[in-house]
Design a protein around this motif. Sequence first.
Motif, PDB file in Angstrom:
ATOM      1  N   ALA A  96     -17.148  -1.763 -22.492  1.00  0.00           N
ATOM      2  CA  ALA A  96     -16.928  -0.515 -23.231  1.00  0.00           C
ATOM      3  C   ALA A  96     -16.967   0.671 -22.286  1.00  0.00           C
ATOM      4  O   ALA A  96     -16.162   1.613 -22.406  1.00  0.00           O
ATOM      5  CB  ALA A  96     -17.993  -0.376 -24.320  1.00  0.00           C
ATOM      6  N   ARG A 100     -14.108   4.054 -20.871  1.00  0.00           N
ATOM      7  CA  ARG A 100     -14.362   5.469 -20.568  1.00  0.00           C
ATOM      8  C   ARG A 100     -13.922   5.797 -19.154  1.00  0.00           C
ATOM      9  O   ARG A 100     -13.283   6.834 -18.918  1.00  0.00           O
ATOM     10  CB  ARG A 100     -15.848   5.775 -20.759  1.00  0.00           C
ATOM     11  N   ALA A 147     -13.163   0.187 -27.563  1.00  0.00           N
ATOM     12  CA  ALA A 147     -13.713   1.384 -26.934  1.00  0.00           C
ATOM     13  C   ALA A 147     -12.621   2.399 -26.624  1.00  0.00           C
ATOM     14  O   ALA A 147     -12.837   3.613 -26.773  1.00  0.00           O
ATOM     15  CB  ALA A 147     -14.470   1.002 -25.664  1.00  0.00           C
TER      16      ALA A 147
END
Length: 328
Positions: A96, A100, A147
């Motif tokens: 996850a 980002r 995500a």
Amino acid sequence: MDGNPAMNDEVKAQRPPVGIGACLNGQAVRYDGQTKRPSGPVARLREAFDIRPFCPEVGIGMPVPRPPIHLVGSDAGQVRALDVASHTRDYTEQLADYARRVLERAPELCGYILVKNSPSCGYDRVKRHADNGHAVASDTQGIFASALHAIDPLLPLEDDGRLNDPGLRDSFVSRVFAYRDWRQLREQELSPAALIDFYSRYKYLVMAHSVGSYKQLGRMLASAGKQDLEALADEFIHAFMAALSERATLRSHSNVLFHLSGYLKRDISDAERQRLRALIDEYRCGHVPLVVPVTMLRHHFANHHNPYIAQQAYLQPYPDQLGMRNQL
């Protein structure tokens, strides 16, 4: 015209940046040390996009080859990415977090082509397993894919399997190019006029995907100069991208085609008007692909210029060289 035509220089210069699973881009990064051969449609899309390959499993430091992982959980919304052999190594947070990092490294991405069935990159219907390792359902997303969506809900996502469907492929590519245009708009100073102008260019494309959203967005922008502009822009783009996510149909496309043909009623002869109507009806009945009536409309508008219609994204939402409207 399907095949694999080369993109011209102008198209190449305008290619939206799109992420893709590295294994679909020819890199041998799968758990078994192999690559994944992309389907014909995905191979052609790579030519239309500025491709940015990523492999989340390699990105978090897993080796190639490596022990496989799968998703484990009693509920589709709460799964963990665990090693298959022992369920003692948990990669969930790392995968996850890599989403980002990807969006921080490439904030300009306008879409992402994910990898079917992958516990990290699967778009949907990924297998979920019980604690004993037995598969119980195919009803969840890969950790990395989930995500990505949570971090940027506007980012168009599809996987290489779903992109074999012409309708899903049309929606995805339309959203990618629209999101690219939206990002270019947001690089400039936002104004009510700019927001209205953006929607004016896309209103018939939205109508083809969702008449309800077409009306909703029009009402939303009716008071653009009387409310907080940033809040309105945020509400607008979420509703706009959601509308383009809906599958267009023969009926909805035909509705748009008839609307557009109405702008020619004073410019073409009765015989030309009847032939155009007949072509739209043939499309509506599934006898010819969408490219046929669209090409005829573009021909007439080239001979009878209409500034409002000339700006409509519907007539060319993505490069013709992709040949996708030959299959709609």
